[in-house]
Scaffold this motif. Structure first.
Motif, short mmCIF file in Angstrom:
data_model
loop_
_atom_site.label_atom_id
_atom_site.label_comp_id
_atom_site.label_asym_id
_atom_site.label_seq_id
_atom_site.Cartn_x
_atom_site.Cartn_y
_atom_site.Cartn_z
N VAL A 1 72.21 -55.71 80.35
CA VAL A 1 71.04 -55.47 79.51
C VAL A 1 71.16 -54.04 79.00
N ALA A 2 70.91 -53.86 77.69
CA ALA A 2 71.11 -52.54 77.09
C ALA A 2 69.87 -52.07 76.36
N ALA A 3 69.64 -50.77 76.40
CA ALA A 3 68.62 -50.16 75.57
C ALA A 3 69.10 -50.14 74.12
N ALA A 4 68.16 -50.16 73.19
CA ALA A 4 68.51 -50.24 71.78
C ALA A 4 69.39 -49.07 71.31
N SER B 1 76.83 -50.74 68.04
CA SER B 1 75.47 -50.61 68.55
C SER B 1 75.18 -51.69 69.58
N ALA B 2 74.11 -51.49 70.32
CA ALA B 2 73.69 -52.51 71.28
C ALA B 2 73.34 -53.81 70.56
N GLU B 3 72.77 -53.69 69.37
CA GLU B 3 72.42 -54.89 68.60
C GLU B 3 73.67 -55.69 68.25
N GLU B 4 74.71 -55.01 67.78
CA GLU B 4 75.95 -55.72 67.45
C GLU B 4 76.59 -56.27 68.72
N VAL C 1 69.34 -56.97 74.38
CA VAL C 1 69.04 -55.60 73.96
C VAL C 1 67.53 -55.44 73.93
N VAL C 2 67.06 -54.31 74.45
CA VAL C 2 65.63 -54.06 74.61
C VAL C 2 65.30 -52.70 74.02
N SER C 3 64.14 -52.56 73.44
CA SER C 3 63.74 -51.26 72.91
C SER C 3 63.78 -50.22 74.02
N ASP C 4 64.05 -48.98 73.64
CA ASP C 4 64.15 -47.92 74.63
C ASP C 4 62.87 -47.80 75.46
N ASP C 5 61.73 -47.95 74.82
CA ASP C 5 60.45 -47.80 75.51
C ASP C 5 60.23 -48.90 76.56
N GLU D 1 61.12 -51.33 82.13
CA GLU D 1 60.25 -52.43 82.55
C GLU D 1 61.00 -53.76 82.52
N ARG D 2 61.82 -53.96 81.48
CA ARG D 2 62.56 -55.21 81.37
C ARG D 2 63.62 -55.33 82.47
#
Length: 273
Positions: free
Chosen positions: A127-130, A173-176, A186-190, A194-195
């Motif tokens: 799991v990655a931050a954006a 990028s994490a998205e790619e 991929v999860v937003s940094d904020d 939590e995720r």
């Protein structure tokens, strides 16, 4: 509870969750031989704790998960050193992660480049931050991925995309990374922490033996992995004795573009062991 028995990593425990942090923020959590050994020992240690149900591997700080290999250690090393010292250490790490009875989740909170991508790919889920980046930039140093990257990357994303990333060394990028199947999510940094906690809790609540056997069964689908890893190690060791490796790493520290010579017949007679 925090375990600080190591120099380059530390462990935090909360109920059935054990989180291992790579803690070298001054070098963006890059890994040298000692750090790889400590990560291995930490995974084995928490795995022996009867309370552990899931292991999370992440980086301390916001800039990097594992920013790569510590090039300073590699610069003056030969292929003999690589085969005798470094490759066995990374092999032990692979085995510790893949043979662990517990799910091992890579929580990529920042850059995962070179060895960072390779270590993340050893884990059961990623799991990655954006804001995270992935890549195998070793080619820019005159070498190739040498901790399983050529094998696991091809298994996850296919040979064409793996060759593109390895031969160009570009970062993605994490998205790619999610789009090509390199990571699970991929999860937003904020929302990232939590995720990670939410997914870890979900894994911890599952049937431990079934998870272990499922992990073993899926890993067994990579029938040629060991052969591929042996070839990767052999070729990496040869590259440690080349002029292009010296030029690539020298250019890195001098902050300039490398001027690679490529293969020439007089390379055959070199002996740096």
């Amino acid at each position: 509870m925090c375990d600080t028995d190591y120099d380059n990593v530390y462990i935090e425990r909360e109920d059935s969750l054990a989180t291992i942090y790579v803690d070298r923020p001054e070098v963006r959590n890059s890994v040298n031989l000692d750090t790889i050994v400590e990560i291995t020992n930490a995974i084995k240690k928490v795995g022996r704790d009867e309370k552990t149900r899931v292991i999370v591997l992440t980086g301390h700080g916001e800039r990097a998960f594992i920013g790569g290999g510590d090039i300073k250690q590699f610069q003056d090393k030969s292929g003999i050193w690589f085969q005798r010292e470094f490759r066995p250490a990374t092999h032990d790490l692979e085995r510790a992660i893949e043979e662990s009875m517990h799910p091992v989740l890579a929580a990529v909170n920042g850059d995962a480049l070179g060895g960072g991508t390779e270590i993340a790919m050893m884990c059961d889920m990623i799991v990655a931050a954006a804001s995270a980046r992935f890549g195998q930039p070793e080619i820019r140093l005159g070498i190739i991925p040498n901790a399983g990257g050529t094998q696991r990357l091809a298994h996850l994303v296919g040979s064409l995309k793996a060759k593109e990333l390895i031969l160009t060394g570009r970062h993605i990028s994490a998205e790619e990374a999610a789009d090509i199947g390199l990571i699970n999510e991929v999860v937003s940094d904020d929302a990232f922490e939590e995720r990670v906690c939410e997914l870890a809790a979900e894994l911890a609540a599952g049937p431990a033996l079934a998870q272990w056997f499922g992990k073993r069964a899926v890993n067994a689908t990579r029938t040629n992995l060991n052969t591929g890893l042996q070839l990767e190690a052999a070729l990496s060791g040869l590259l440690f004795n080349t002029r292009d490796k010296e030029e690539g790493m020298g250019a890195f520290f001098e902050d300039r573009d490398p001027n690679f010579e490529g293969y020439s017949k007089d390379e055959d007679g070199r002996n740096q062991s």
